[in-house]
Scaffold this motif. Structure first.
Motif, PDB file in Angstrom:
ATOM      1  N   GLN A 332       0.808  -1.228   0.000  1.00  0.00           N
ATOM      2  CA  GLN A 332       0.000   0.000   0.000  1.00  0.00           C
ATOM      3  C   GLN A 332       0.841   1.277   0.000  1.00  0.00           C
ATOM      4  O   GLN A 332       0.295   2.373  -0.063  1.00  0.00           O
ATOM      5  CB  GLN A 332      -0.916  -0.006   1.222  1.00  0.00           C
ATOM      6  CG  GLN A 332      -1.890  -1.171   1.243  1.00  0.00           C
ATOM      7  CD  GLN A 332      -2.684  -1.249   2.530  1.00  0.00           C
ATOM      8  OE1 GLN A 332      -2.942  -0.244   3.194  1.00  0.00           O
ATOM      9  NE2 GLN A 332      -3.081  -2.453   2.924  1.00  0.00           N
ATOM     10  N   ASN A 333       2.184   1.132   0.096  1.00  0.00           N
ATOM     11  CA  ASN A 333       3.088   2.290   0.186  1.00  0.00           C
ATOM     12  C   ASN A 333       2.676   3.176   1.361  1.00  0.00           C
ATOM     13  O   ASN A 333       2.636   4.397   1.264  1.00  0.00           O
ATOM     14  CB  ASN A 333       3.090   3.103  -1.109  1.00  0.00           C
ATOM     15  CG  ASN A 333       4.305   4.017  -1.188  1.00  0.00           C
ATOM     16  OD1 ASN A 333       5.296   3.813  -0.498  1.00  0.00           O
ATOM     17  ND2 ASN A 333       4.221   5.030  -2.027  1.00  0.00           N
ATOM     18  N   LYS A 334       2.359   2.511   2.466  1.00  0.00           N
ATOM     19  CA  LYS A 334       1.883   3.224   3.655  1.00  0.00           C
ATOM     20  C   LYS A 334       2.264   2.384   4.873  1.00  0.00           C
ATOM     21  O   LYS A 334       1.686   1.326   5.113  1.00  0.00           O
ATOM     22  CB  LYS A 334       0.362   3.385   3.566  1.00  0.00           C
ATOM     23  CG  LYS A 334      -0.284   4.011   4.788  1.00  0.00           C
ATOM     24  CD  LYS A 334      -1.800   4.001   4.588  1.00  0.00           C
ATOM     25  CE  LYS A 334      -2.512   4.432   5.854  1.00  0.00           C
ATOM     26  NZ  LYS A 334      -3.978   4.323   5.722  1.00  0.00           N
ATOM     27  N   MET A 335       3.264   2.836   5.635  1.00  0.00           N
ATOM     28  CA  MET A 335       3.674   2.107   6.831  1.00  0.00           C
ATOM     29  C   MET A 335       2.479   1.973   7.770  1.00  0.00           C
ATOM     30  O   MET A 335       1.752   2.941   8.028  1.00  0.00           O
ATOM     31  CB  MET A 335       4.825   2.820   7.526  1.00  0.00           C
ATOM     32  CG  MET A 335       6.141   2.778   6.744  1.00  0.00           C
ATOM     33  SD  MET A 335       6.749   1.091   6.459  1.00  0.00           S
ATOM     34  CE  MET A 335       7.294   0.639   8.093  1.00  0.00           C
ATOM     35  N   THR A 336       2.284   0.749   8.293  1.00  0.00           N
ATOM     36  CA  THR A 336       1.110   0.456   9.112  1.00  0.00           C
ATOM     37  C   THR A 336       1.512  -0.422  10.287  1.00  0.00           C
ATOM     38  O   THR A 336       2.216  -1.422  10.107  1.00  0.00           O
ATOM     39  CB  THR A 336       0.038  -0.279   8.275  1.00  0.00           C
ATOM     40  OG1 THR A 336      -0.272   0.511   7.130  1.00  0.00           O
ATOM     41  CG2 THR A 336      -1.222  -0.534   9.090  1.00  0.00           C
ATOM     42  N   VAL A 337       1.074  -0.055  11.480  1.00  0.00           N
ATOM     43  CA  VAL A 337       1.307  -0.899  12.654  1.00  0.00           C
ATOM     44  C   VAL A 337       0.403  -2.116  12.549  1.00  0.00           C
ATOM     45  O   VAL A 337      -0.822  -1.982  12.401  1.00  0.00           O
ATOM     46  CB  VAL A 337       1.024  -0.123  13.955  1.00  0.00           C
ATOM     47  CG1 VAL A 337       1.170  -1.058  15.170  1.00  0.00           C
ATOM     48  CG2 VAL A 337       1.957   1.073  14.092  1.00  0.00           C
ATOM     49  N   ARG A 474      11.012 -11.437  12.408  1.00  0.00           N
ATOM     50  CA  ARG A 474      10.868 -12.556  11.458  1.00  0.00           C
ATOM     51  C   ARG A 474       9.806 -12.259  10.413  1.00  0.00           C
ATOM     52  O   ARG A 474       9.868 -12.751   9.297  1.00  0.00           O
ATOM     53  CB  ARG A 474      10.494 -13.838  12.211  1.00  0.00           C
ATOM     54  CG  ARG A 474      11.650 -14.513  12.910  1.00  0.00           C
ATOM     55  CD  ARG A 474      11.342 -15.985  13.200  1.00  0.00           C
ATOM     56  NE  ARG A 474      12.285 -16.528  14.165  1.00  0.00           N
ATOM     57  CZ  ARG A 474      12.033 -16.700  15.473  1.00  0.00           C
ATOM     58  NH1 ARG A 474      10.840 -16.370  15.951  1.00  0.00           N
ATOM     59  NH2 ARG A 474      12.939 -17.202  16.267  1.00  0.00           N
ATOM     60  N   GLY A 475       8.815 -11.482  10.813  1.00  0.00           N
ATOM     61  CA  GLY A 475       7.778 -11.075   9.876  1.00  0.00           C
ATOM     62  C   GLY A 475       8.126  -9.802   9.144  1.00  0.00           C
ATOM     63  O   GLY A 475       7.267  -9.175   8.530  1.00  0.00           O
ATOM     64  N   ALA A 476       9.429  -9.409   9.226  1.00  0.00           N
ATOM     65  CA  ALA A 476       9.957  -8.218   8.536  1.00  0.00           C
ATOM     66  C   ALA A 476       9.316  -6.925   9.053  1.00  0.00           C
ATOM     67  O   ALA A 476       9.244  -5.935   8.325  1.00  0.00           O
ATOM     68  CB  ALA A 476       9.767  -8.336   7.035  1.00  0.00           C
ATOM     69  N   LEU A 477       8.869  -6.950  10.321  1.00  0.00           N
ATOM     70  CA  LEU A 477       8.286  -5.745  10.889  1.00  0.00           C
ATOM     71  C   LEU A 477       9.390  -4.838  11.439  1.00  0.00           C
ATOM     72  O   LEU A 477      10.383  -5.306  11.994  1.00  0.00           O
ATOM     73  CB  LEU A 477       7.320  -6.089  12.028  1.00  0.00           C
ATOM     74  CG  LEU A 477       6.121  -6.987  11.688  1.00  0.00           C
ATOM     75  CD1 LEU A 477       5.224  -7.139  12.900  1.00  0.00           C
ATOM     76  CD2 LEU A 477       5.336  -6.425  10.524  1.00  0.00           C
ATOM     77  N   VAL A 502       5.824  -1.722  19.271  1.00  0.00           N
ATOM     78  CA  VAL A 502       4.962  -1.808  18.079  1.00  0.00           C
ATOM     79  C   VAL A 502       5.795  -2.385  16.939  1.00  0.00           C
ATOM     80  O   VAL A 502       7.009  -2.169  16.864  1.00  0.00           O
ATOM     81  CB  VAL A 502       4.394  -0.430  17.650  1.00  0.00           C
ATOM     82  CG1 VAL A 502       3.450   0.121  18.673  1.00  0.00           C
ATOM     83  CG2 VAL A 502       5.504   0.554  17.335  1.00  0.00           C
ATOM     84  N   GLY A 503       5.117  -3.130  16.056  1.00  0.00           N
ATOM     85  CA  GLY A 503       5.764  -3.654  14.843  1.00  0.00           C
ATOM     86  C   GLY A 503       4.994  -3.150  13.638  1.00  0.00           C
ATOM     87  O   GLY A 503       3.755  -3.263  13.592  1.00  0.00           O
ATOM     88  N   MET A 504       5.694  -2.558  12.678  1.00  0.00           N
ATOM     89  CA  MET A 504       5.012  -1.980  11.518  1.00  0.00           C
ATOM     90  C   MET A 504       5.671  -2.424  10.226  1.00  0.00           C
ATOM     91  O   MET A 504       6.853  -2.796  10.194  1.00  0.00           O
ATOM     92  CB  MET A 504       4.996  -0.455  11.610  1.00  0.00           C
ATOM     93  CG  MET A 504       6.351   0.206  11.589  1.00  0.00           C
ATOM     94  SD  MET A 504       6.234   2.012  11.770  1.00  0.00           S
ATOM     95  CE  MET A 504       5.721   2.178  13.463  1.00  0.00           C
TER      96      MET A 504
END
Length: 887
Positions: A332-337, A474-477, A502-504
């Protein structure tokens, strides 16, 4: 490589004075030597050149010859029609091309108009085009980088490089960094590149590359070096044109030989031969193909796709590889938590509760310099993501700051990797929030808050926190930590209370996964090509179903160690390409093309432009895409939706199938005309058709029925088929046999109708039916006119019935929904009405030298003309039996 040089070495290399910069005289001298700091412009193609290029096609050459021959034979109307078709075709192509190929112009517009720099010890502003190697440029938030710079100062400097590198967040810069080996553009954190922009902080840099020597200049060079290739359809039509040209010559030579052998009038036979040669060429084909493609373009608009080049519509239907950029295309080209960790629990962000987690939410929202007030989104993407997290539970920064004003702060810097803000609450209490890198924050914490209670932090707590951070990584957050401190307004960052994590991530588009799945069922591989880091790229790829193991991923640095030939051998097993440069992207596209694939490349950044041009079809994003990407692409998605590509592929496949049906229909019909004439003349009979009859039949069949086939609706199973071989002929999969079979069938029923009149009269008169008696009877002007009318009506009407069956050669007429194609109904009714008119309207009877037919004769000829439909049903029945037998 300046990123491998120290600041001191860069001063020496560029011969620049550290305190005063270049002198005015030295700058002028260097400018005269190197020229302006600008991209070299590509000389635009003139409208005349574009128009002429549309005429460089074998089929067009044949049509020019046909028009010339028609004029010689006195058929001026036919000659004019052919020329109009050719000119219309060329005009439509010119209009499409004139809108295209503006990538270099768009690149030029990206350059900064002015730059602040130090010369002769003074800070001045000059046009960016006047910069030279050695100039010291000053940078601040909002500035466009005017040239490639080796940074000599960086204070909290972040540069937005997504259009160049594909990274989803601004790059943090460090002027003190020195690389020890060759690295990609995205990892050169001591460099700033032309046409990128300063997102945060300030700094200074020495100009090390200008104009075409910059990274953006290298991209411009790659774009200009990319050559346009013919699409698969253009290649097939080119081959068809050559085949028809050869056929026309063979007909002329054969007919001339027959004339000599049978001692006929050579001049008359030569004109007849030329007429047949002209009849063999479906002069309406180029126009029909152009119209079908143009109508396809209009349909594409309805699925949010703008086509810049007509043939691209069909090319997309042949795609077997879809290479996609990650940022802004698959994501989405939008960093999201997406994940949170608090109270010793790792949870989904949707589990946040304002009642229970208000301290956690307030901390991340208040310790933040971004703003989303009044719909504007200003600031670092990671901070905007934290504000969006608050918005999910109806908490806004503007609302919180009203009741919790900021009274002190320590701004973020790249050395501390933290920021702290101090606030006074409604109860006049003091609380500070510190956010930053997890490991740094954890070192400063001596307590932890769990379920509202503050406890001393122990090793078990620390282990749980680190395990949660590892799980997110591991989830590339991207992981950020938050800590608090009460009753201290000094903004010191010691003795903190750990609050949470937080992981985003820039998440995948929800619809992209379904599109990837549909592509897989259609035999199309989706390939991710990105400038982002390997772990992030692989995590997104696995979530979308593009890749399932790390062995399917390769980085740009690994690619740099491979030759093109070595990559060609390995590429079939690769699905994800991370941390790649624009040159790498071109190399990847070429590798897939080397295996005979039709490759589509999607993207939105400047860095995607060269590969968009190299691919068989480039698809740019319309909303987030740069002008450069749009200029280099063949198609633009107006909704930036990866799933739209899937719908466009389905449309492209349908267009090819429709064009193929149209081509086979026209060729089988024209082949029938040629064979019926050729056979009659070979056996010594009079011609069953006059020249005007052939032209008339071509008019009613080469126009409306052919066009109706071209706009037929797509089959619901079209995306369950494997991609066709790009080298596949229009006659593949039985197409040649089909054309010959139907052409011979139309020829024989036309000859049958021609011979029916003399044979029935010979039988009625009690005369023996022989070839000689038929020849003799056809010497009578009235009898030959009657026989030719039968042949004329049967030929045209049988082709109209044949067009109905051509809609689907694998489905019974009784299982087709004929109202799906109202154009075919209109074409059939109109064609039949015109055929009736030439035997019933006196003035037309005179022009076409036909005779009026009785109702009985019409019924007989209609029944004979329906043979193609009967044949269609029999062929479908046989195919069905064979399919069931093979199961």
């Amino acid at each position: 490589m300046y990123y491998q040089k120290s600041i001191k070495d860069t001063y020496l290399k560029t011969e620049t004075n550290q305190s005063t910069g270049l002198s005015k005289e030295e700058a002028k001298k260097r400018y005269e030597e190197s020229g302006p700091n600008a991209l070299v412009e590509k000389k635009p193609k003139t409208k005349i050149a574009m128009f002429i290029s549309q005429l460089k096609d074998t089929m067009i050459y044949i049509l020019f010859a046909a028009a010339t021959v028609s004029a010689i034979l006195g058929e001026f109307s036919d000659s004019v029609i052919i020329l109009i078709v050719v000119l219309l075709n060329a005009t439509i192509g010119m209009i499409q091309e004139s809108k295209a190929e503006q990538a270099l112009e768009a690149l030029k517009k990206l350059s900064s108009p002015f730059a602040a720099l130090r010369r002769d010890g003074k800070i001045i502003e000059v046009p960016a085009t006047e910069l030279v190697v050695g100039d010291i440029v000053l940078l601040e938030a909002g500035r466009i980088i005017p040239a490639d710079l080796r940074l000599i100062s960086s204070i909290n400097l972040k540069i937005e490089e997504s259009a160049l590198t594909g990274e989803s967040v601004p790059s943090e810069k460090d002027c003190k960094y020195i690389a020890t080996e060759e690295i990609g553009v995205g990892d050169q954190i001591n460099m700033a590149f032309s046409s990128t922009s300063v997102a945060y902080g300030r700094g200074e840099g020495i100009v090390v590359h200008t104009g075409m020597n910059t990274e953006i200049g290298k991209i411009a060079t790659l774009i200009s070096q990319s050559s346009d290739e013919m699409t698969p359809l253009q290649k097939r039509l080119e081959d068809l044109g050559k085949l028809l040209g050869i056929l026309a010559i063979v007909i002329c030579v054969a007919m001339f030989g027959i004339a000599v052998f049978q001692k006929r009038d050579i001049v008359e036979m030569l004109l007849t031969a030329i007429s047949l040669a002209v009849a063999a060429v479906p002069e309406g084909l180029p126009a029909i193909v152009t119209i079908v493609l143009a109508l396809g373009v209009q349909r594409m608009v309805k699925v949010n796709t703008i086509v810049r080049k007509l043939p691209s519509v069909e090319t997309l239907g042949a795609v077997s590889i879809v290479c996609s950029d990650k940022t802004g295309t698959l994501t989405q080209n939008k960093m999201t938590v997406t994940k949170i960790y608090l109270n010793n629990q790792l949870k989904d962000v949707n589990e946040l509760s304002l009642d229970k987690d208000d301290l956690f939410i307030n901390g991340f929202v208040l310790c933040n310099d971004a703003s989303t007030d009044n719909g504007s989104r200003i600031g670092d993407p990671t901070e905007i993501a934290l504000l969006d997290m608050g918005t999910k539970v109806n908490v806004t920064k503007e609302g919180l700051e009203t009741s919790n004003p900021r009274i002190n702060e320590q701004s973020f810097d790249s050395t501390r990797k933290m920021m702290t803000t101090v606030h006074k609450t409604q109860n006049d209490k003091i609380i500070s929030y510190t956010k930053g890198a997890m490991d740094i924050i954890l070192e400063r914490c001596n307590k932890i808050i769990l379920n509202g209670k503050i406890e001393n932090i122990n090793q078990n707590h620390i282990k749980n926190i680190k395990d949660a951070a590892t799980e997110m990584a591991r989830g590339a957050l991207r992981v950020l930590a938050l800590a608090i401190k009460e009753d201290d307004d000094s903004a010191t960052e010691e003795n903190l209370v750990f609050t949470g994590l937080v992981g985003m991530i820039d998440p995948p588009r929800p619809e992209a996964k379904d599109a990837v799945s549909v592509f897989k069922s259609a035999g199309i591989k989706t390939i991710m090509i990105t400038g982002d880091h390997k772990d992030t790229a692989l995590a997104i790829a696995e979530e979308l179903g593009i890749a399932d193991s790390e062995t399917q991923c390769i980085t740009g640095s690994e690619l740099n160690d491979l030759t093109q030939e070595e990559l060609n051998q390995k590429v079939s097993n690769l699905r994800v390409f991370a941390r790649v440069s624009p040159e790498n992207k071109v190399m990847i596209v070429k590798a897939f093309k080397a295996h005979g694939n039709i490759v589509s490349m999607t993207g939105d950044g400047v860095n995607d432009a060269p590969s968009l041009k190299t691919a068989d079809i480039g698809v740019a994003m319309g909303i987030t895409g740069t002008d450069v990407a749009k200029g280099a692409a063949d198609m633009v998605l107006t909704d930036d939706n990866f799933a739209t590509i899937e719908r466009a592929v389905a449309e492209g496949r349908n267009i090819y199938e429709n064009i193929k049906k149209t081509v086979l229909f026209l060729l089988s019909a024209n082949f029938g005309e040629v064979i019926s004439m050729f056979t009659a003349i070979v056996v010594g009979l009079a011609a069953p058709l006059q020249a005007i009859h052939i032209l008339w039949v071509n008019l009613i069949t080469d126009s409306l029925p052919a066009l109706a086939l071209g706009v037929d609706t797509k089959d619901k199973d079209i995306m369950r088929l494997k991609p066709r071989d790009p080298k596949e002929s229009l006659f593949a999969n039985g197409g040649m046999i089909f054309t010959l079979y139907n052409g011979l069938m139309i020829a024989f029923i036309t000859l049958g109708a021609f011979l029916y009149f003399p044979i029935q009269h010979l039988i009625a008169d009690g005369t023996q039916v022989t070839l000689a008696s038929i020849k003799t009877m056809l010497l009578s002007p009235n009898d030959i006119m009657h026989a030719q009318t039968y042949a004329f009506i049967t030929l045209g009407t049988s082709q109209l019935f044949h067009a109905i069956g051509m809609r689907n050669t694998n489905k019974s007429l009784f299982k087709m929904n004929h109202f799906d194609n109202k154009a075919m109904i209109l074409a059939f009714v109109t064609g039949l009405a015109l055929q009736v008119a030439v035997t019933e309207v006196p003035i037309l009877i005179e022009v076409f030298e036909t005779v009026q037919l009785s109702l009985t004769e019409w019924i007989d000829l209609l029944l004979l003309s329906m043979v193609p439909l009967v044949s269609h049903e029999l062929v479908v029945l046989v195919k069905t039996i064979i399919r069931k037998t093979n199961k």
